[in-house]
Motif scaffolding. Structure first.
Motif, PDB file in Angstrom:
ATOM      1  N   LYS A 192       6.187 -16.508  16.227  1.00 28.34           N
ATOM      2  CA  LYS A 192       6.648 -17.777  16.811  1.00 28.34           C
ATOM      3  C   LYS A 192       6.658 -18.875  15.749  1.00 28.34           C
ATOM      4  O   LYS A 192       7.594 -19.686  15.678  1.00 28.34           O
ATOM      5  CB  LYS A 192       5.736 -18.189  17.971  1.00 28.34           C
ATOM      6  CG  LYS A 192       5.853 -17.324  19.210  1.00 28.34           C
ATOM      7  CD  LYS A 192       7.114 -17.644  19.992  1.00 28.34           C
ATOM      8  CE  LYS A 192       7.123 -16.918  21.326  1.00 28.34           C
ATOM      9  NZ  LYS A 192       8.346 -17.215  22.123  1.00 28.34           N
ATOM     10  N   HIS A 193       5.626 -18.889  14.915  1.00 28.17           N
ATOM     11  CA  HIS A 193       5.550 -19.923  13.876  1.00 28.17           C
ATOM     12  C   HIS A 193       6.582 -19.684  12.780  1.00 28.17           C
ATOM     13  O   HIS A 193       7.156 -20.629  12.231  1.00 28.17           O
ATOM     14  CB  HIS A 193       4.139 -19.976  13.291  1.00 28.17           C
ATOM     15  CG  HIS A 193       3.084 -20.249  14.318  1.00 28.17           C
ATOM     16  ND1 HIS A 193       3.265 -21.165  15.339  1.00 28.17           N
ATOM     17  CD2 HIS A 193       1.840 -19.730  14.503  1.00 28.17           C
ATOM     18  CE1 HIS A 193       2.185 -21.190  16.103  1.00 28.17           C
ATOM     19  NE2 HIS A 193       1.305 -20.328  15.613  1.00 28.17           N
ATOM     20  N   VAL A 194       6.822 -18.427  12.471  1.00 27.37           N
ATOM     21  CA  VAL A 194       7.867 -18.092  11.495  1.00 27.37           C
ATOM     22  C   VAL A 194       9.217 -18.580  11.993  1.00 27.37           C
ATOM     23  O   VAL A 194       9.981 -19.217  11.250  1.00 27.37           O
ATOM     24  CB  VAL A 194       7.903 -16.568  11.229  1.00 27.37           C
ATOM     25  CG1 VAL A 194       9.168 -16.187  10.454  1.00 27.37           C
ATOM     26  CG2 VAL A 194       6.658 -16.125  10.462  1.00 27.37           C
ATOM     27  N   GLU A 195       9.534 -18.307  13.250  1.00 31.07           N
ATOM     28  CA  GLU A 195      10.806 -18.732  13.820  1.00 31.07           C
ATOM     29  C   GLU A 195      10.912 -20.251  13.888  1.00 31.07           C
ATOM     30  O   GLU A 195      11.998 -20.816  13.661  1.00 31.07           O
ATOM     31  CB  GLU A 195      11.000 -18.113  15.213  1.00 31.07           C
ATOM     32  CG  GLU A 195      11.154 -16.601  15.209  1.00 31.07           C
ATOM     33  CD  GLU A 195      12.290 -16.121  14.324  1.00 31.07           C
ATOM     34  OE1 GLU A 195      13.366 -16.781  14.309  1.00 31.07           O
ATOM     35  OE2 GLU A 195      12.107 -15.107  13.618  1.00 31.07           O
ATOM     36  N   PHE A 196       9.799 -20.922  14.190  1.00 35.18           N
ATOM     37  CA  PHE A 196       9.807 -22.389  14.221  1.00 35.18           C
ATOM     38  C   PHE A 196      10.157 -22.950  12.853  1.00 35.18           C
ATOM     39  O   PHE A 196      11.011 -23.845  12.731  1.00 35.18           O
ATOM     40  CB  PHE A 196       8.436 -22.904  14.670  1.00 35.18           C
ATOM     41  CG  PHE A 196       8.239 -24.376  14.415  1.00 35.18           C
ATOM     42  CD1 PHE A 196       8.926 -25.330  15.158  1.00 35.18           C
ATOM     43  CD2 PHE A 196       7.391 -24.817  13.405  1.00 35.18           C
ATOM     44  CE1 PHE A 196       8.771 -26.691  14.913  1.00 35.18           C
ATOM     45  CE2 PHE A 196       7.220 -26.176  13.155  1.00 35.18           C
ATOM     46  CZ  PHE A 196       7.914 -27.110  13.904  1.00 35.18           C
ATOM     47  N   ILE A 197       9.529 -22.442  11.809  1.00 37.22           N
ATOM     48  CA  ILE A 197       9.799 -22.938  10.454  1.00 37.22           C
ATOM     49  C   ILE A 197      11.238 -22.635  10.052  1.00 37.22           C
ATOM     50  O   ILE A 197      11.930 -23.494   9.488  1.00 37.22           O
ATOM     51  CB  ILE A 197       8.805 -22.318   9.456  1.00 37.22           C
ATOM     52  CG1 ILE A 197       7.384 -22.827   9.741  1.00 37.22           C
ATOM     53  CG2 ILE A 197       9.203 -22.661   8.017  1.00 37.22           C
ATOM     54  CD1 ILE A 197       6.297 -22.099   8.970  1.00 37.22           C
ATOM     55  N   LYS A 198      11.705 -21.459  10.344  1.00 35.57           N
ATOM     56  CA  LYS A 198      13.090 -21.091   9.998  1.00 35.57           C
ATOM     57  C   LYS A 198      14.095 -21.988  10.712  1.00 35.57           C
ATOM     58  O   LYS A 198      15.151 -22.319  10.167  1.00 35.57           O
ATOM     59  CB  LYS A 198      13.339 -19.622  10.347  1.00 35.57           C
ATOM     60  CG  LYS A 198      12.662 -18.641   9.408  1.00 35.57           C
ATOM     61  CD  LYS A 198      12.646 -17.219   9.964  1.00 35.57           C
ATOM     62  CE  LYS A 198      14.033 -16.681  10.221  1.00 35.57           C
ATOM     63  NZ  LYS A 198      13.980 -15.285  10.732  1.00 35.57           N
ATOM     64  N   SER A 199      13.773 -22.416  11.926  1.00 34.62           N
ATOM     65  CA  SER A 199      14.701 -23.246  12.707  1.00 34.62           C
ATOM     66  C   SER A 199      14.882 -24.628  12.092  1.00 34.62           C
ATOM     67  O   SER A 199      15.867 -25.320  12.378  1.00 34.62           O
ATOM     68  CB  SER A 199      14.190 -23.397  14.145  1.00 34.62           C
ATOM     69  OG  SER A 199      13.082 -24.282  14.218  1.00 34.62           O
TER      70      SER A 199
END
Length: 313
Positions: free
Chosen positions: A11-18
């Motif tokens: 979830k945190h990886v996807e947040f940063i990528k977004s």
């Protein structure tokens, strides 16, 4: 385990990528510090084993476009150079093992030009002095293997002049002890091989007193806890070998309680809005606490241990 007791890495990886292509008011208002934001996000990704999820070539090309003829880097393309953005640029290139693309002498010349007669550093041409800039200069030049470019002895003397009766450090001589400034001074002294100037027990006591009932850490007495101090306080304690002086498990719980388990990201305190700054420092704090699955972070260079070892191998 319930949802709040584990780190939601993906979830945190996807947040940063977004955040890479985000176009909203917040991104507009923080455009001038995008270099810092890139460093926070990319380092967090690396600690979580996902650095390669973003386009490396695109990022490196953007970084190089932020460099000025003077050698310093701006916070974004077209923005003025500053020592803090210069450090972030160098740290990101260290993450990618691309320091060789830089003209280290040019950057060293820029930083040397910011050192003052008393050993302090301007942040940029406008003349603000702060121990954050001393750390920026020493860390950046160490990563480039160019500490010889500055008067290191004077730089150390200035940092020591900012030490207070409580063992802490301020932004300038006589300034109030603050956990963020303490990290900058202690880490700079550690990198410079001058940690003997620090009273480890006195400062260690001041730092462990920053833990409050919730388990979180604050930056000064009587202030609210904030996830970012999971880095500023904990990294300093790690350098001083005093991490065992705090309740590690309650701090870990505090950080995990600040997650947005649905959309990713970490906030300053539970139920607040998340951002990349606190996401990075939350992950970095958990790394110092040896959270399973995270890479280990170097408490002085604020980069993964494997990256620092590679730079100095």
């Amino acid at each position: 385990m319930d949802d709040s007791s584990t780190l939601h890495v993906q979830k945190h990886v996807e947040f940063i990528k977004s955040l890479d292509n985000k176009k909203d008011l917040e991104s507009l208002l923080t455009e001038h510090i995008r270099m810092n934001g890139a460093y926070w996000g990319l380092t967090a990704l690396d600690l979580m084993g996902s650095l390669n999820d973003l386009d490396q070539d695109k990022i490196i090309s953007w970084i190089l476009q932020c460099q000025h003829d003077c050698g310093g880097f701006g916070g974004n393309i077209g923005h003025d150079p500053h020592i803090l953005y210069t450090l972030s640029a160098v740290q990101i290139l260290a993450l990618y093992d691309k320091l060789a693309v830089l003209d280290s002498s040019k950057i060293a010349s820029y930083i040397t030009g910011l050192q003052q007669n008393d050993g302090s550093f301007y942040g940029d041409e406008w003349g603000e002095i702060d121990t954050r800039f001393s750390y920026g200069a020493i860390c950046c030049l160490a990563l480039l293997r160019r500490l010889d470019a500055i008067n290191l002895e004077k730089a150390i003397t200035y940092i020591v002049s900012c030490k207070n009766f409580d063992g802490g450090f301020g932004s300038t001589p006589g300034g109030e002890s603050h956990a963020g400034q303490i990290f900058c001074c202690v880490a700079a002294l550690a990198i410079a091989g001058s940690l003997h100037y620090v009273d480890k027990d006195l400062l260690g006591w001041w730092l462990c007193e920053r833990q409050v009932k919730s388990g979180g850490l604050n930056g000064r007495p009587e202030k609210l806890p904030d996830v970012c101090y999971s880095w500023w306080v904990l990294s300093s304690l790690a350098i001083l070998d005093r991490v065992h002086w705090i309740d590690r498990e309650s701090l870990k719980t505090f950080i995990l309680d600040c997650q947005d388990i649905e959309n990713g990201g970490i906030s300053d305190r539970p139920d607040d809005a998340v951002d990349v700054f606190h996401t990075y420092f939350g992950v970095a704090g958990l790394s110092l606490l040896e959270y399973p699955g995270l890479k280990h972070i170097d408490p002085a260079y604020a980069l993964p241990v494997n990256v620092v070892k590679r730079v100095f191998s």
